[in-house]
Design a protein around this motif. Sequence first.
Motif, PDB file in Angstrom:
ATOM      1  N   GLN A   1      -5.866   1.136  -1.176  1.00 48.86           N
ATOM      2  CA  GLN A   1      -5.129  -0.097  -0.799  1.00 48.86           C
ATOM      3  C   GLN A   1      -4.850   0.238   0.597  1.00 48.86           C
ATOM      4  OE1 GLN A   1      -1.909  -0.178  -3.883  1.00 48.86           O
ATOM      5  NE2 GLN A   1      -1.500  -2.212  -3.351  1.00 48.86           N
ATOM      6  N   TYR A   2      -4.330   1.659   0.828  1.00 42.55           N
ATOM      7  CA  TYR A   2      -3.747   2.067   2.159  1.00 42.55           C
ATOM      8  C   TYR A   2      -5.076   1.934   3.196  1.00 42.55           C
ATOM      9  CZ  TYR A   2      -1.507   4.060   6.029  1.00 42.55           C
ATOM     10  OH  TYR A   2      -0.908   4.121   7.262  1.00 42.55           O
ATOM     11  N   ALA A   3      -6.159   2.295   2.810  1.00 46.60           N
ATOM     12  CA  ALA A   3      -7.443   2.370   3.796  1.00 46.60           C
ATOM     13  C   ALA A   3      -7.389   0.855   4.084  1.00 46.60           C
ATOM     14  CB  ALA A   3      -8.589   2.704   3.037  1.00 46.60           C
ATOM     15  N   GLY A   4      -7.339  -0.108   3.232  1.00 45.07           N
ATOM     16  CA  GLY A   4      -7.453  -1.624   3.397  1.00 45.07           C
ATOM     17  C   GLY A   4      -6.390  -2.058   4.329  1.00 45.07           C
ATOM     18  N   ALA A   5      -5.563  -1.733   4.195  1.00 43.14           N
ATOM     19  CA  ALA A   5      -4.403  -2.344   4.717  1.00 43.14           C
ATOM     20  C   ALA A   5      -3.932  -1.663   6.176  1.00 43.14           C
ATOM     21  CB  ALA A   5      -2.631  -2.175   3.992  1.00 43.14           C
ATOM     22  N   SER A   6      -4.280  -0.608   6.453  1.00 41.66           N
ATOM     23  CA  SER A   6      -4.199   0.204   7.544  1.00 41.66           C
ATOM     24  C   SER A   6      -5.391  -0.083   8.451  1.00 41.66           C
ATOM     25  CB  SER A   6      -3.947   1.555   7.387  1.00 41.66           C
ATOM     26  OG  SER A   6      -4.906   2.168   6.950  1.00 41.66           O
TER      27      SER A   6
ATOM     28  N   GLY B   1      -2.716  10.861   6.024  1.00 34.64           N
ATOM     29  CA  GLY B   1      -1.489  11.478   6.316  1.00 34.64           C
ATOM     30  C   GLY B   1      -0.666  10.231   6.658  1.00 34.64           C
ATOM     31  N   MET B   2      -1.012   9.216   7.011  1.00 34.19           N
ATOM     32  CA  MET B   2      -0.196   8.088   7.415  1.00 34.19           C
ATOM     33  C   MET B   2       0.409   7.426   6.008  1.00 34.19           C
ATOM     34  SD  MET B   2       0.378   7.887  10.497  1.00 34.19           S
ATOM     35  CE  MET B   2       1.210   6.545  10.618  1.00 34.19           C
ATOM     36  N   LEU B   3      -0.425   7.729   4.880  1.00 34.35           N
ATOM     37  CA  LEU B   3       0.146   7.032   3.730  1.00 34.35           C
ATOM     38  C   LEU B   3       1.273   7.857   3.371  1.00 34.35           C
ATOM     39  CD1 LEU B   3       0.140   5.395   1.106  1.00 34.35           C
ATOM     40  CD2 LEU B   3      -1.610   6.601   0.165  1.00 34.35           C
TER      41      LEU B   3
ATOM     42  N   ALA C   1       0.761  -1.156  -0.268  1.00 30.23           N
ATOM     43  CA  ALA C   1      -0.089   0.023  -0.138  1.00 30.23           C
ATOM     44  C   ALA C   1       0.788   1.314   0.054  1.00 30.23           C
ATOM     45  CB  ALA C   1      -0.878   0.027   1.197  1.00 30.23           C
ATOM     46  N   ILE C   2       2.062   1.240   0.647  1.00 33.06           N
ATOM     47  CA  ILE C   2       2.966   2.404   0.509  1.00 33.06           C
ATOM     48  C   ILE C   2       4.010   2.169  -0.594  1.00 33.06           C
ATOM     49  CG2 ILE C   2       2.630   2.774   3.046  1.00 33.06           C
ATOM     50  CD1 ILE C   2       5.214   1.670   3.412  1.00 33.06           C
TER      51      ILE C   2
ATOM     52  N   GLY D   1     -28.415  14.783   8.717  1.00 37.30           N
ATOM     53  CA  GLY D   1     -27.981  15.935   9.470  1.00 37.30           C
ATOM     54  C   GLY D   1     -26.727  16.053  10.112  1.00 37.30           C
ATOM     55  N   LYS D   2     -25.862  15.149   9.365  1.00 45.84           N
ATOM     56  CA  LYS D   2     -24.445  15.499   9.993  1.00 45.84           C
ATOM     57  C   LYS D   2     -23.974  16.787   9.555  1.00 45.84           C
ATOM     58  CE  LYS D   2     -20.026  13.039   9.753  1.00 45.84           C
ATOM     59  NZ  LYS D   2     -19.410  14.394  10.132  1.00 45.84           N
ATOM     60  N   PRO D   3     -23.506  17.436  10.854  1.00 42.48           N
ATOM     61  CA  PRO D   3     -22.735  18.684  10.684  1.00 42.48           C
ATOM     62  C   PRO D   3     -21.850  18.866   9.560  1.00 42.48           C
ATOM     63  CG  PRO D   3     -22.105  17.558  12.583  1.00 42.48           C
ATOM     64  CD  PRO D   3     -23.044  16.674  12.226  1.00 42.48           C
ATOM     65  N   THR D   4     -21.657  19.909   8.863  1.00 44.54           N
ATOM     66  CA  THR D   4     -20.895  19.910   7.691  1.00 44.54           C
ATOM     67  C   THR D   4     -19.308  20.084   8.134  1.00 44.54           C
ATOM     68  OG1 THR D   4     -20.974  22.375   7.730  1.00 44.54           O
ATOM     69  CG2 THR D   4     -22.485  21.350   6.249  1.00 44.54           C
ATOM     70  N   SER D   5     -18.976  20.086   9.304  1.00 45.16           N
ATOM     71  CA  SER D   5     -17.500  20.015   9.835  1.00 45.16           C
ATOM     72  C   SER D   5     -16.852  18.790   9.227  1.00 45.16           C
ATOM     73  CB  SER D   5     -17.657  19.804  11.403  1.00 45.16           C
ATOM     74  OG  SER D   5     -16.320  19.412  11.724  1.00 45.16           O
ATOM     75  N   SER D   6     -15.575  18.965   8.825  1.00 45.02           N
ATOM     76  CA  SER D   6     -14.968  18.175   8.143  1.00 45.02           C
ATOM     77  C   SER D   6     -14.410  16.921   9.080  1.00 45.02           C
ATOM     78  CB  SER D   6     -13.560  18.749   7.595  1.00 45.02           C
ATOM     79  OG  SER D   6     -12.853  19.260   8.612  1.00 45.02           O
ATOM     80  N   GLY D   7     -14.789  17.114  10.413  1.00 43.90           N
ATOM     81  CA  GLY D   7     -14.058  16.049  11.140  1.00 43.90           C
ATOM     82  C   GLY D   7     -12.800  16.160  11.633  1.00 43.90           C
ATOM     83  N   GLY D   8     -12.220  14.945  12.037  1.00 46.61           N
ATOM     84  CA  GLY D   8     -10.822  14.943  12.570  1.00 46.61           C
ATOM     85  C   GLY D   8      -9.798  14.754  11.589  1.00 46.61           C
ATOM     86  N   LEU D   9      -8.430  15.438  11.620  1.00 47.76           N
ATOM     87  CA  LEU D   9      -7.557  15.308  10.706  1.00 47.76           C
ATOM     88  C   LEU D   9      -6.200  14.771  11.368  1.00 47.76           C
ATOM     89  CD1 LEU D   9      -7.862  18.114   8.176  1.00 47.76           C
ATOM     90  CD2 LEU D   9      -8.639  15.890   7.981  1.00 47.76           C
ATOM     91  N   HIS D  10      -5.402  14.403  10.941  1.00 47.17           N
ATOM     92  CA  HIS D  10      -4.108  13.824  11.593  1.00 47.17           C
ATOM     93  C   HIS D  10      -3.038  14.934  11.528  1.00 47.17           C
ATOM     94  CE1 HIS D  10      -1.666  10.053  12.465  1.00 47.17           C
ATOM     95  NE2 HIS D  10      -1.444  10.796  13.198  1.00 47.17           N
ATOM     96  N   ALA D  11      -2.476  15.280  12.628  1.00 43.82           N
ATOM     97  CA  ALA D  11      -1.741  16.539  12.341  1.00 43.82           C
ATOM     98  C   ALA D  11      -0.307  16.281  12.471  1.00 43.82           C
ATOM     99  CB  ALA D  11      -2.108  17.672  13.563  1.00 43.82           C
ATOM    100  N   GLU D  12      -0.067  14.906  13.523  1.00 40.88           N
ATOM    101  CA  GLU D  12       1.140  14.734  13.705  1.00 40.88           C
ATOM    102  C   GLU D  12       1.313  13.249  14.069  1.00 40.88           C
ATOM    103  OE1 GLU D  12       3.577  16.983  16.749  1.00 40.88           O
ATOM    104  OE2 GLU D  12       2.396  18.709  16.332  1.00 40.88           O
TER     105      GLU D  12
END
Lengths: 160, 139
Positions: free
Chosen positions: B29-34, B60-62, A19-20, A80-91
């Motif tokens: 693919q990354y969604a499935g693996a992680s 981000g993790m990808l 995947a990576i 009715g889900k709020p339009t907020s983008s929700g959580g993101l990964h920062a670090e």
Amino acid sequence: MAKITFPVEATHIMMFARAIGDTNPVYHDAEAAKNSEVGGIIPPPSFAQAVAQFDPEYHLRPKPDQKWFGSAKGPSGIDGKPTSSGGLHAEQHYEYHLPVHPGDVLTAETLPGKTWERESKRAGKLTFRERVTEYRNQKGELVITARGVGVTTERPVDQG
Amino acid sequence: MALQASALKPGDTYSERVVENLSRTQIVQYAGASGDYNPLHTDEVYTVQAAGYPSVFAHGMLTMGLTSKMLVNYVGAGRLTKFGVRFTNQVWPGDTLDAKATVEAVREEGGVKLVDLKLSTTNQDGKEVVSGNATARVD
């Protein structure tokens, strides 16, 4: 927070490495890995994140008995889900203490960390939440310490 | 294979192109693996119409995983003691990313030789998407 049992498996490592886009033989070729310095297959450095697969409550995986917020007939399966983008990964930070190989059974324990806020021009009020996860192997040895920071934005991040 | 402390000096760099024209399928693919199935990464309809983004974007993790490919190719497998990143900009389908490590210090701690690296991954517009640091054991 509950402890999560994370069995480390060669097939999972192979899929994660694919995947990576990483073709390093230490992630998929048992024979080559055995003859290398690490002595056997190891996971890529960010593999610990895949502990999500083993968290029965993980909120970013659809579950058969619950509504899913992704699209189906409509753009979201939850009205009715709020339009907020929700959580993101920062670090994300890792410390590697001991090697991990397929066959190891890790136990992950997450401890809540600091919370802080900041104003941003691109996404409004940002709320940061830190989580520290300790991964121990079947011998009880600390193998990886992970520190993640998540951010909740007031609105979607402006791309300008 | 491993780096030699005697051959390293601050300012040395190593870089690799870690993905070219990132596909939505690789993100899937990354969604499935992680195990991270957040629809912001794989569900264009939800991401555009419900969440308000121009398209799906990579985990981000990808991007961290792509950065680690360059890092492990440079320092050798099993050599990292620390690896940390900040996600500074989003990564979109079609992006091409270059990951770079710059030697900050070569030092010894408790008889172990270490190299401290500064990491930067940039997209095709030169915009940084990941900044980070790593430490690895060297010979």
